[in-house]
Design an enzyme around this catalytic site. Sequence first.
Site: not given
Ligand SMILES: [Zn+2]
Length: 343
Positions: A40, A43
């Site tokens: 994440t 990203h």
């Molecule tokens: Zn995580």
Amino acid sequence: MKAIVKDNPSKGATLKEISMPILGEEDVLIKVKATAICGTDLHIYNWNSWAQNAGIKLPTVLGHECSGEIVEIGSAVKTLKIGDYVACETHIPCGQCHQCKNGLQHICASIVIYGVHTDGCFAEYSKIPEVCAVKIPETINPNVGAVLEPLGTAVRACVEVHVSGKNVAVIGCGPIGLMAVNAAKAFGAANVFAVDVNNLRLGIAKELGATHIINSAEVDSAKQIVELTNGVGVDAFIDASGNTNAILGGFKSLRKGGMVALIGLPSKPLEIDLGSQVVFKEATIIGIHGRRMFETWTTMSNLLDKGLLNIDPIITHVLRLEEFEKGFEILEKGFGGKVILVP
Ligand SMILES: [Zn+2]
Ligand SMILES: [Zn+2]
């Protein structure tokens, strides 16, 4: 304090000197001992289309996986004290919605994700609501404490598909997939088939207890799994790849009446023959959005405290916070497992 700040809507982030977080009544201040880079974070770092549409306000401090010590508490904090050793649950629940009132606060209707929608923990200090700071045993070292958030996702997937005594495939051997391989063994899975296209990661899967490693770039993994299970197929598969072809392969390797836990996030919609792969197969499918709060944390803590999980091989790099760019590169290129940053 030092912090890695995502300050521009383009690739990258900046190491900055910023002011200390200001605590609300229900917040605690954590002195970060170790923090881990997650997909994440990558990203957001790359500012890809997901990040652009995730409701992130810039500038923001990156990071959501950490362990640390509480050094200050808000005036209304009741259950934690200065000196407590904690890890962070990243799902900040509203406490008021239907899910929150019915034991499902991890999928709160108004969920706020720590380190995505709030300032995170790639910093010397970080604030988090009391409810999300989870006390952990002192026997857990800080680097392992920093990866309990993704580990919990893997542990929960194993719990949901009842791996004990079963034949289980884990598809995708990035850090969460590797954690799922190890957790499945800890829960007593009979056979664990680890599937990936990266031989380095498959090697770690073997070390963590996978009974079979399958490189799906070289062989038809579904066909091989069906053969290895005497033509029956696996009792369950856990997808940690988010790759649509790999997920379809998972369904092909699943026996009738089998169970599926989906962790990975496909970047595009998945086209599947529901008749043959789900309806006639009577497959049970569950999506896994993190940990149940807080049963999963209790289970994980028990397993770790008794030495039943082996997380060290998954942590391939421990860097200083200042070396974050190198850390992101390692993650992006698939050169390792989990990358830890130490402030
Ligand atoms: Zn995580
Ligand atoms: Zn809620």
